[in-house]
Write a protein that holds these residues in place. Structure first.
Motif, mmCIF file in Angstrom:
data_model
loop_
_atom_site.group_PDB
_atom_site.id
_atom_site.type_symbol
_atom_site.label_atom_id
_atom_site.label_comp_id
_atom_site.label_asym_id
_atom_site.label_seq_id
_atom_site.Cartn_x
_atom_site.Cartn_y
_atom_site.Cartn_z
ATOM 1 N N UNK A 164 0.881 -1.345 0.163
ATOM 2 C CA UNK A 164 -0.076 -0.227 -0.016
ATOM 3 C C UNK A 164 0.908 1.243 0.141
ATOM 4 N N UNK A 165 2.257 1.113 0.160
ATOM 5 C CA UNK A 165 3.070 2.372 0.352
ATOM 6 C C UNK A 165 4.039 2.471 -1.154
ATOM 7 N N UNK A 166 4.366 1.250 -1.673
ATOM 8 C CA UNK A 166 5.115 1.122 -2.778
ATOM 9 C C UNK A 166 4.663 0.445 -4.282
ATOM 10 N N UNK A 167 5.183 0.843 -4.943
ATOM 11 C CA UNK A 167 4.922 -0.080 -6.314
ATOM 12 C C UNK A 167 5.964 -1.239 -6.235
ATOM 13 N N UNK A 168 5.701 -2.371 -6.160
ATOM 14 C CA UNK A 168 6.724 -3.481 -5.883
ATOM 15 C C UNK A 168 7.176 -3.815 -7.358
ATOM 16 N N UNK A 169 8.378 -3.326 -7.478
ATOM 17 C CA UNK A 169 8.950 -3.580 -8.924
ATOM 18 C C UNK A 169 9.811 -5.059 -9.015
ATOM 19 N N UNK A 170 10.575 -5.186 -8.085
ATOM 20 C CA UNK A 170 11.237 -6.610 -7.925
ATOM 21 C C UNK A 170 11.012 -7.146 -6.586
ATOM 22 N N UNK A 175 19.794 -14.555 -7.045
ATOM 23 C CA UNK A 175 20.880 -15.693 -7.660
ATOM 24 C C UNK A 175 22.058 -15.620 -7.559
ATOM 25 N N UNK A 176 22.762 -14.747 -6.680
ATOM 26 C CA UNK A 176 23.923 -14.381 -6.631
ATOM 27 C C UNK A 176 24.256 -14.257 -5.112
ATOM 28 N N UNK A 177 23.590 -14.696 -3.999
ATOM 29 C CA UNK A 177 23.870 -14.870 -2.822
ATOM 30 C C UNK A 177 25.361 -15.488 -2.532
ATOM 31 N N UNK A 178 25.862 -15.400 -1.368
ATOM 32 C CA UNK A 178 27.233 -15.938 -0.858
ATOM 33 C C UNK A 178 26.463 -17.242 -0.528
ATOM 34 N N UNK A 179 27.353 -18.386 -0.586
ATOM 35 C CA UNK A 179 26.908 -19.842 -0.407
ATOM 36 C C UNK A 179 26.236 -19.871 0.847
ATOM 37 N N UNK A 180 26.636 -19.269 2.220
ATOM 38 C CA UNK A 180 25.819 -19.539 3.263
ATOM 39 C C UNK A 180 24.426 -18.916 3.329
ATOM 40 N N UNK A 181 24.202 -18.090 2.320
ATOM 41 C CA UNK A 181 22.792 -17.494 2.453
ATOM 42 C C UNK A 181 21.909 -18.040 0.887
ATOM 43 N N UNK A 182 22.641 -18.888 0.353
ATOM 44 C CA UNK A 182 22.046 -19.586 -0.963
ATOM 45 C C UNK A 182 20.475 -19.797 -0.570
ATOM 46 N N UNK A 183 19.753 -19.376 -1.581
ATOM 47 C CA UNK A 183 18.309 -19.781 -1.473
ATOM 48 C C UNK A 183 17.573 -19.132 -0.216
ATOM 49 N N UNK A 184 18.043 -18.214 0.424
ATOM 50 C CA UNK A 184 17.293 -17.737 1.642
ATOM 51 C C UNK A 184 17.420 -16.081 1.483
ATOM 52 N N UNK A 185 17.553 -15.574 0.463
ATOM 53 C CA UNK A 185 17.383 -14.179 0.310
ATOM 54 C C UNK A 185 16.499 -13.854 -1.104
ATOM 55 N N UNK A 186 15.865 -12.602 -0.739
ATOM 56 C CA UNK A 186 15.030 -12.090 -1.831
ATOM 57 C C UNK A 186 15.619 -10.788 -2.187
ATOM 58 N N UNK A 187 15.812 -10.391 -3.471
ATOM 59 C CA UNK A 187 16.057 -8.997 -3.754
ATOM 60 C C UNK A 187 14.817 -8.354 -4.004
ATOM 61 N N UNK A 188 14.969 -7.064 -3.372
ATOM 62 C CA UNK A 188 13.573 -6.074 -3.768
ATOM 63 C C UNK A 188 14.268 -4.838 -4.165
ATOM 64 N N UNK A 189 13.182 -4.199 -5.121
ATOM 65 C CA UNK A 189 13.240 -2.800 -5.483
ATOM 66 C C UNK A 189 11.836 -2.317 -5.384
ATOM 67 N N UNK A 190 11.490 -1.626 -4.529
ATOM 68 C CA UNK A 190 10.238 -1.007 -4.063
ATOM 69 C C UNK A 190 10.303 0.619 -4.510
ATOM 70 N N UNK A 191 9.211 1.047 -5.296
ATOM 71 C CA UNK A 191 9.336 2.429 -5.880
ATOM 72 C C UNK A 191 8.195 3.098 -5.047
ATOM 73 N N UNK A 192 8.491 4.369 -4.319
ATOM 74 C CA UNK A 192 7.498 5.205 -3.579
ATOM 75 C C UNK A 192 6.497 5.589 -4.674
#
Length: 193
Positions: A164-170, A175-192
């Motif tokens: 309700x605050x942002x346009x969720x762009x991404x 795909x490029x997390x460090x190995x200990x964080x593989x498959x546990x991170x989301x990349x976000x781009x939110x635009x006001x």
């Protein structure tokens, strides 16, 4: 456990900073490399040792503010990057801070906050961004736990705070997390909006 200034100061003093990877995170590095306007105003809240701010500084970005509730990480940063403007290293509570920016970078700050503050975080991010400003970075994607920080969360949960605050762009798996964080991170781009 109170996640307050004293808690974080003690973690840095005792060097109990397991979240600190010692370099700019690859997802943020790739995103920063795509930025063209080195005069953009950028905030990194809850920045810790802020390798992202160092990377931006070394790439010629001129208007980067770093805030943290604890003093020690700001001292660490100043010692590591002595030519970074001291006035841009701000020790304060994020929720009491006021200024506006073109871009805010998120890197392990959201997941370090008590989960009851998540909607307040989203609201505050909206007030700190200029019109069409962006919140970009990484959120953890693993089951929410009471044992933290870091506290987990999910894409569906995060959408409820920001839609309700942002346009969720991404909002997609990194795909490029460090190995200990593989498959546990989301990349976000939110635009006001």
């Amino acid at each position: 456990m109170e996640l307050n200034k004293d808690f974080w100061e003690e973690r840095y003093q005792a060097q109990k900073t397991g979240w600190d990877i010692g370099a700019v995170s690859e997802p943020l590095k790739v995103y920063i490399d795509s930025l063209k306007d080195t005069s953009a105003t950028i905030l990194i809240p809850g920045a810790g040792n802020s390798y992202e701010a160092e990377y931006l500084h070394n790439k010629g970005f001129e208007n980067v503010d770093v805030i943290d509730i604890a003093k020690q990480p700001l001292v660490n940063f100043q010692n590591r990057v002595p030519d970074f403007p001291k006035e841009n290293l701000i020790q304060t509570d994020f929720f009491e801070f006021s200024k506006t920016y073109d871009l805010i970078l998120e890197q392990t700050f959201f997941c370090a906050l008590d989960p009851v503050l998540r909607q307040e975080y989203a609201n505050k991010m909206s007030t700190l961004l200029n019109k069409n400003g962006k919140l970009a970075g990484v959120l953890f994607d693993f089951p929410l736990t009471k044992d933290g920080p870091p506290f987990g969360g999910s894409k569906s949960e995060y959408i409820t705070y920001f839609q309700n605050l942002f346009n969720i762009k991404t909002m997609e798996r990194c795909y490029n997390s460090i190995l200990p964080r593989k498959d546990t991170e989301l990349f976000i781009i939110f635009e006001k909006e």
